[in-house]
Design a protein around this motif. Structure first.
Motif, short mmCIF file in Angstrom:
data_model
loop_
_atom_site.label_atom_id
_atom_site.label_comp_id
_atom_site.label_asym_id
_atom_site.label_seq_id
_atom_site.Cartn_x
_atom_site.Cartn_y
_atom_site.Cartn_z
N LEU A 144 -7.18 1.91 -6.30
CA LEU A 144 -7.02 3.33 -6.04
C LEU A 144 -8.04 3.77 -5.00
CD1 LEU A 144 -6.65 4.62 -9.72
CD2 LEU A 144 -4.82 4.06 -8.11
N VAL A 145 -7.57 4.51 -4.01
CA VAL A 145 -8.44 4.99 -2.94
C VAL A 145 -8.28 6.50 -2.82
CG1 VAL A 145 -8.96 4.92 -0.47
CG2 VAL A 145 -8.29 2.82 -1.67
N PRO A 159 -2.51 2.61 8.23
CA PRO A 159 -1.31 2.79 9.07
C PRO A 159 -0.04 2.21 8.47
CG PRO A 159 -3.18 2.01 10.38
CD PRO A 159 -3.59 1.89 8.95
N ASP A 160 -0.17 1.17 7.66
CA ASP A 160 1.01 0.50 7.10
C ASP A 160 1.42 1.05 5.74
OD1 ASP A 160 1.10 -1.18 9.32
OD2 ASP A 160 -0.25 -2.64 8.39
N ALA A 161 0.75 2.09 5.28
CA ALA A 161 1.05 2.63 3.95
C ALA A 161 2.46 3.21 3.90
CB ALA A 161 0.04 3.70 3.57
N GLU A 162 3.15 2.96 2.79
CA GLU A 162 4.45 3.59 2.55
C GLU A 162 4.19 4.97 1.95
OE1 GLU A 162 8.27 3.17 -0.46
OE2 GLU A 162 7.25 1.34 0.21
N ILE A 163 4.58 6.00 2.66
CA ILE A 163 4.27 7.37 2.23
C ILE A 163 5.29 7.85 1.20
CG2 ILE A 163 4.01 9.76 2.96
CD1 ILE A 163 1.76 7.93 3.88
N THR A 171 0.84 -1.19 0.00
CA THR A 171 0.00 0.00 0.00
C THR A 171 0.88 1.24 0.00
OG1 THR A 171 -1.77 -1.12 1.22
CG2 THR A 171 -1.78 1.29 1.22
N TYR A 172 0.67 2.08 -0.99
CA TYR A 172 1.37 3.37 -1.07
C TYR A 172 0.41 4.48 -0.66
CZ TYR A 172 4.83 1.00 -4.08
OH TYR A 172 5.77 0.15 -4.59
N GLY A 173 0.95 5.51 -0.05
CA GLY A 173 0.19 6.72 0.22
C GLY A 173 0.91 7.88 -0.42
N TYR A 174 0.30 8.48 -1.46
CA TYR A 174 0.98 9.55 -2.18
C TYR A 174 0.52 10.91 -1.67
CZ TYR A 174 2.64 12.56 -5.94
OH TYR A 174 3.26 13.56 -6.66
N CYS A 175 1.49 11.73 -1.28
CA CYS A 175 1.20 13.07 -0.75
C CYS A 175 1.97 14.10 -1.57
CB CYS A 175 1.62 13.17 0.72
SG CYS A 175 0.86 11.93 1.79
N ASP A 179 -0.79 -7.81 -4.52
CA ASP A 179 -1.87 -6.83 -4.47
C ASP A 179 -1.29 -5.45 -4.17
OD1 ASP A 179 -3.86 -8.69 -4.96
OD2 ASP A 179 -4.21 -9.10 -2.84
N VAL A 180 -1.75 -4.46 -4.91
CA VAL A 180 -1.22 -3.10 -4.76
C VAL A 180 -2.36 -2.11 -4.61
CG1 VAL A 180 0.21 -1.29 -5.77
CG2 VAL A 180 0.79 -3.69 -6.17
N THR A 181 -2.23 -1.23 -3.63
CA THR A 181 -3.20 -0.15 -3.41
C THR A 181 -2.46 1.17 -3.32
OG1 THR A 181 -4.74 -1.59 -2.20
CG2 THR A 181 -4.93 0.79 -1.83
N ILE A 182 -3.00 2.19 -3.98
CA ILE A 182 -2.44 3.54 -3.89
C ILE A 182 -3.50 4.44 -3.29
CG2 ILE A 182 -1.37 5.46 -5.11
CD1 ILE A 182 -0.60 3.54 -7.34
N VAL A 183 -3.15 5.12 -2.21
CA VAL A 183 -4.10 5.96 -1.48
C VAL A 183 -3.74 7.44 -1.69
CG1 VAL A 183 -5.18 6.43 0.74
CG2 VAL A 183 -4.27 4.14 0.25
N PHE A 184 -4.75 8.24 -2.00
CA PHE A 184 -4.59 9.69 -2.14
C PHE A 184 -5.53 10.38 -1.16
CE2 PHE A 184 -3.81 7.70 -6.23
CZ PHE A 184 -2.63 8.30 -6.67
#
Length: 232
Positions: free
Chosen positions: A94-95, A27-31, A2-6, A62-67
């Motif tokens: 995508l979230v 909580p476990d997202a890689e920012i 899980t990625y978190g893009y900022c 499995d891959v998730t990208i959070v914005f």
């Protein structure tokens, strides 16, 4: 994974709010942090994340990208929608924390909830309803990116009007004549030119450099002139 893009538009802005929102939900997202405007092509951290996400997905993970919001992914409606479709078709989740109605899981739901065919004449009606539901879901995604782009367009218009007002009031706008502006983009471009241009013993001609850098010819030749002056 899980990625978190900022992303923030300038390094003077705070990115902490986006990080906090994503970490609260994942909580476990890689920012992944970046300070670039969303209308610009050059987003190296974003591009690296997308490439890594595709590679991981191709390997079976499995891959998730959070914005935090859709505007963090793109403020260009067409590019944003096309990228969304590409990642969706690859199976990457995508979230969007502020626009959950366009999460890929929501889009998948529209696909799963299609009316089942019966083999009767009513299937013609069901097919029409299914097509309408899918088009409606796609339209919601497009509208979200269009709204993000509209916010940028409105900001540019307000800025333009503010500059015009300031000029009418006799205020200095921009650099004074003869001043030299150094930006992260210009530094990277000049570094590329110095390394690859035939003028500086590289292997690429001017046209190839311009096409690679995606800059105007006038800008390219200005950078070359500055590099020559720096070497004297």
């Amino acid at each position: 994974m899980t990625y978190g893009y900022c992303r923030i538009s300038t390094k003077q802005q705070s990115i902490e709010r986006q990080i906090r929102n994503i970490k609260a939900a994942y909580p476990d997202a890689e920012i992944i942090e970046e300070a670039f405007t969303g209308t610009k092509i050059e987003r190296p951290a974003f591009d690296d994340m997308i490439n890594s996400a595709k590679e991981l997905k191709d390997s079976g993970e499995d891959v998730t990208i959070v914005f935090d919001s859709v505007s963090r992914m793109s403020r260009n409606a067409e590019d944003g929608y096309n990228l969304y479709q590409d990642l969706y078709n690859r199976g990457i989740n995508l979230v969007f924390l502020k626009e959950h109605h366009i999460d890929t899981d929501t889009y998948k739901g529209a696909m799963r909830n299609q009316l089942a065919m019966t083999g009767e004449d009513t299937d013609l009606i069901f097919q029409g309803i299914n097509a309408y539901l899918l088009r409606l879901a796609a339209k919601q995604i497009k509208l979200a990116f269009e709204q993000a782009q509209k916010e940028v367009d409105d900001l540019h218009q307000r800025t333009k009007e503010g500059i015009q007002t300031a000029k009418l009031n006799g205020k200095q706008i921009g650099q004074k004549q003869g001043a030299k502006l150094t930006t992260q983009k210009s530094v990277a471009a000049k570094k590329f030119i110095l390394k690859n241009s035939r003028t500086f013993n590289g292997s690429l001609d001017d046209k190839e450099c311009i096409e690679y850098l995606k800059i105007a010819p006038n800008t390219f030749y200005k950078y070359k002139k500055e590099l020559r002056a720096e070497q004297q």
